[in-house]
Design a protein around this motif. Sequence first.
Motif, PDB file in Angstrom:
ATOM      1  N   GLU A 128       5.377 -15.854   6.611  1.00  0.00           N
ATOM      2  CA  GLU A 128       4.666 -15.279   5.440  1.00  0.00           C
ATOM      3  C   GLU A 128       5.013 -13.584   5.321  1.00  0.00           C
ATOM      4  N   GLY A 129       4.902 -12.912   6.390  1.00  0.00           N
ATOM      5  CA  GLY A 129       5.348 -11.542   6.710  1.00  0.00           C
ATOM      6  C   GLY A 129       6.625 -11.242   6.145  1.00  0.00           C
ATOM      7  N   LEU A 130       7.658 -12.054   6.404  1.00  0.00           N
ATOM      8  CA  LEU A 130       8.965 -11.984   5.826  1.00  0.00           C
ATOM      9  C   LEU A 130       8.943 -11.778   4.362  1.00  0.00           C
ATOM     10  N   ALA A 131       8.188 -13.097   3.761  1.00  0.00           N
ATOM     11  CA  ALA A 131       8.021 -13.376   2.307  1.00  0.00           C
ATOM     12  C   ALA A 131       7.483 -11.904   1.754  1.00  0.00           C
ATOM     13  N   THR A 132       6.510 -11.603   2.332  1.00  0.00           N
ATOM     14  CA  THR A 132       5.536 -10.540   1.834  1.00  0.00           C
ATOM     15  C   THR A 132       6.318  -9.136   1.759  1.00  0.00           C
ATOM     16  N   LEU A 133       7.015  -8.966   2.767  1.00  0.00           N
ATOM     17  CA  LEU A 133       8.139  -7.953   2.713  1.00  0.00           C
ATOM     18  C   LEU A 133       8.826  -7.841   1.680  1.00  0.00           C
ATOM     19  N   GLY A 134       9.540  -8.991   1.461  1.00  0.00           N
ATOM     20  CA  GLY A 134      10.788  -9.008   0.406  1.00  0.00           C
ATOM     21  C   GLY A 134      10.135  -8.994  -0.967  1.00  0.00           C
ATOM     22  N   SER A 135       8.896  -9.490  -1.238  1.00  0.00           N
ATOM     23  CA  SER A 135       8.565  -9.587  -2.356  1.00  0.00           C
ATOM     24  C   SER A 135       7.687  -8.291  -2.978  1.00  0.00           C
ATOM     25  N   SER A 136       7.541  -7.515  -1.816  1.00  0.00           N
ATOM     26  CA  SER A 136       6.975  -6.170  -2.063  1.00  0.00           C
ATOM     27  C   SER A 136       7.870  -5.346  -2.599  1.00  0.00           C
ATOM     28  N   TYR A 137       9.000  -5.311  -1.802  1.00  0.00           N
ATOM     29  CA  TYR A 137      10.196  -4.401  -2.426  1.00  0.00           C
ATOM     30  C   TYR A 137      10.785  -4.812  -3.514  1.00  0.00           C
ATOM     31  N   ILE A 138      10.856  -6.209  -4.175  1.00  0.00           N
ATOM     32  CA  ILE A 138      11.080  -6.786  -5.463  1.00  0.00           C
ATOM     33  C   ILE A 138      10.322  -6.190  -6.361  1.00  0.00           C
ATOM     34  N   SER A 139       8.804  -6.074  -6.233  1.00  0.00           N
ATOM     35  CA  SER A 139       7.963  -5.567  -6.947  1.00  0.00           C
ATOM     36  C   SER A 139       8.025  -4.158  -7.156  1.00  0.00           C
ATOM     37  N   LEU A 140       8.403  -3.451  -6.249  1.00  0.00           N
ATOM     38  CA  LEU A 140       8.750  -1.945  -6.361  1.00  0.00           C
ATOM     39  C   LEU A 140       9.696  -1.637  -7.341  1.00  0.00           C
ATOM     40  N   LEU A 141      10.664  -2.417  -7.257  1.00  0.00           N
ATOM     41  CA  LEU A 141      11.897  -2.326  -8.153  1.00  0.00           C
ATOM     42  C   LEU A 141      11.609  -2.764  -9.759  1.00  0.00           C
ATOM     43  N   ARG A 142      10.923  -3.891  -9.709  1.00  0.00           N
ATOM     44  CA  ARG A 142      10.296  -4.395 -11.152  1.00  0.00           C
ATOM     45  C   ARG A 142       9.420  -3.179 -11.598  1.00  0.00           C
ATOM     46  N   ALA A 143       8.885  -2.648 -10.890  1.00  0.00           N
ATOM     47  CA  ALA A 143       7.639  -1.858 -11.370  1.00  0.00           C
ATOM     48  C   ALA A 143       8.354  -0.432 -12.385  1.00  0.00           C
ATOM     49  N   THR A 144       9.578  -0.123 -11.897  1.00  0.00           N
ATOM     50  CA  THR A 144      10.277   0.865 -12.449  1.00  0.00           C
ATOM     51  C   THR A 144      11.088   0.233 -13.742  1.00  0.00           C
ATOM     52  N   VAL A 145      11.095  -0.950 -13.958  1.00  0.00           N
ATOM     53  CA  VAL A 145      12.123  -1.598 -14.883  1.00  0.00           C
ATOM     54  C   VAL A 145      11.897  -1.143 -16.408  1.00  0.00           C
ATOM     55  N   VAL A 146      10.878  -1.295 -16.888  1.00  0.00           N
ATOM     56  CA  VAL A 146      10.177  -0.799 -18.289  1.00  0.00           C
ATOM     57  C   VAL A 146      10.662   0.437 -18.587  1.00  0.00           C
ATOM     58  N   PRO A 147      10.105   1.339 -17.678  1.00  0.00           N
ATOM     59  CA  PRO A 147      10.310   2.777 -18.127  1.00  0.00           C
ATOM     60  C   PRO A 147      11.795   3.430 -17.763  1.00  0.00           C
TER      61      PRO A 147
END
Length: 482
Positions: A69-88
């Motif tokens: 779960e820790g690995l999954a959270t770390l990976g998904s958090s990084y993808i979420s950071l990238l996704r947060a910048t996509v629209v702007p």
Amino acid sequence: MTSQNASPTPPRSDAPEQAAARASDRPRPSAWYTRFGPQILIALVVGLALGLLARATGHTEDTPTWLGEGLATLGSSYISLLRATVVPLVFFAVVASIANLAQVTNAARLAAKTLLWFALTSLVSVLIGVAVGAVVQPGVGTGQQAPTDYTAREVGWLDFLKGLIPANFLGLEASASVAESGAVSVSPDFNVLQVLVVSIAVGVAALKVGAKAEPFLSFSRSVLAVIQKVLWWIIRLAPLGTVGLLGNAVASYGWTTMGTLVKFVVAIYLGLALVLFVLYPALAKLHGLSVRQYFSGVWPAVQLGFVSRSSIGTLPVTQRVAERNFGVPTGYASFAVPLGATTKMDGCASIYPAIAALFVAQFFGIDLSLGQYALIVLVSVLGSAATAGTTGATVMLTLTLSTAGLPLEGMALLLAVDPIVDMGRTATNVAGQALIPALVAKQEHILDLDRYNAERADIMEDEEEIVDARRHDDTRSPVSAR
């Protein structure tokens, strides 16, 4: 008055002291383990080891462990950071890139050539994908039958065109779900294809308005610079994201499940290798460009694309590669590279959907007609913008399978290995996104060949030097396409 016969006072020789001072002022090369490339390689090894450890200690999707779960959270958090910048990032990058065309002589010709090369390389790539799928036949021999409730489904071009129309200004969407506890959660989402349409319309409108739009364009450039700075910080976290993404893939799927799709993965990487190591070098060679310099120059973008699985997330590095390593003029690169990051997807939109469609057809024992092959090629060339530069190519695969009349149930078979193949897909994407601007610039005689052939510097290390170089480029006269 000084006599002409008087010997001049010899200057004090302080050259050694000055040389020592200059040497002390130079930035010392950082240790190998602090550089971006070695950090990524270390992260790959650590992620693989932790994933195997989590798997060995009993982690599965049904019985997760704290490490998994820790690995999954770390990976998904990084993808979420990238996704947060996509629209702007997409909106302001496209608006600013279109506005930059005003500084480029013969901008319409440059834009037309860029789009034409995007389409041509996509066509060749999808034909390579079809050929690899037909020769390797990754889905043959399973003995599976098509689902009993399966009926051929067609998605007409009218449905595809409707998807281009924004539901609101930026194509933002939200979905609500109710948990067993009764809590309601709202998940925001977006359609980047619609964001692209809106941003192109706004950028063209700003060009047409002229001087009155300058404050808006200046604001857009400023916002884009801020977003890129934030994204740069996120990119520097890529080693951590790599540990989580790769570790979670190994922990969740393991080698046994992945082994059933090894042939498919091999076929994908064979197709990607033909594009990356045959098609792209051939194009560079045909334009009189050094193949060795191409690979050494594009490597920073390729390695980041491989681990981030996001063309948009790799955009700042890809643009730096085009400008700093390849010598593409800033005005043109700031248009072509962002456009390529959202529309040029030789890995995700050409190789992958072609081989995946043939795999699904072979898996279920469905014979494809010539018309279905033609649809696969056509959708891959025209629908690449649907991949939107974000992680994954599910939208593109859905469009391809639906249009070709193949069972969508086959998509579930491919999800287990998607993180593995997505790394190679994105690396191939960004390699092409940096190459095409260089080819067009070479054709138009605006490519800085001295910079292209120069010794490579680590563009991940000297950010301030790159900023200074870009400011210097910006002070030059507008780019002229002769």
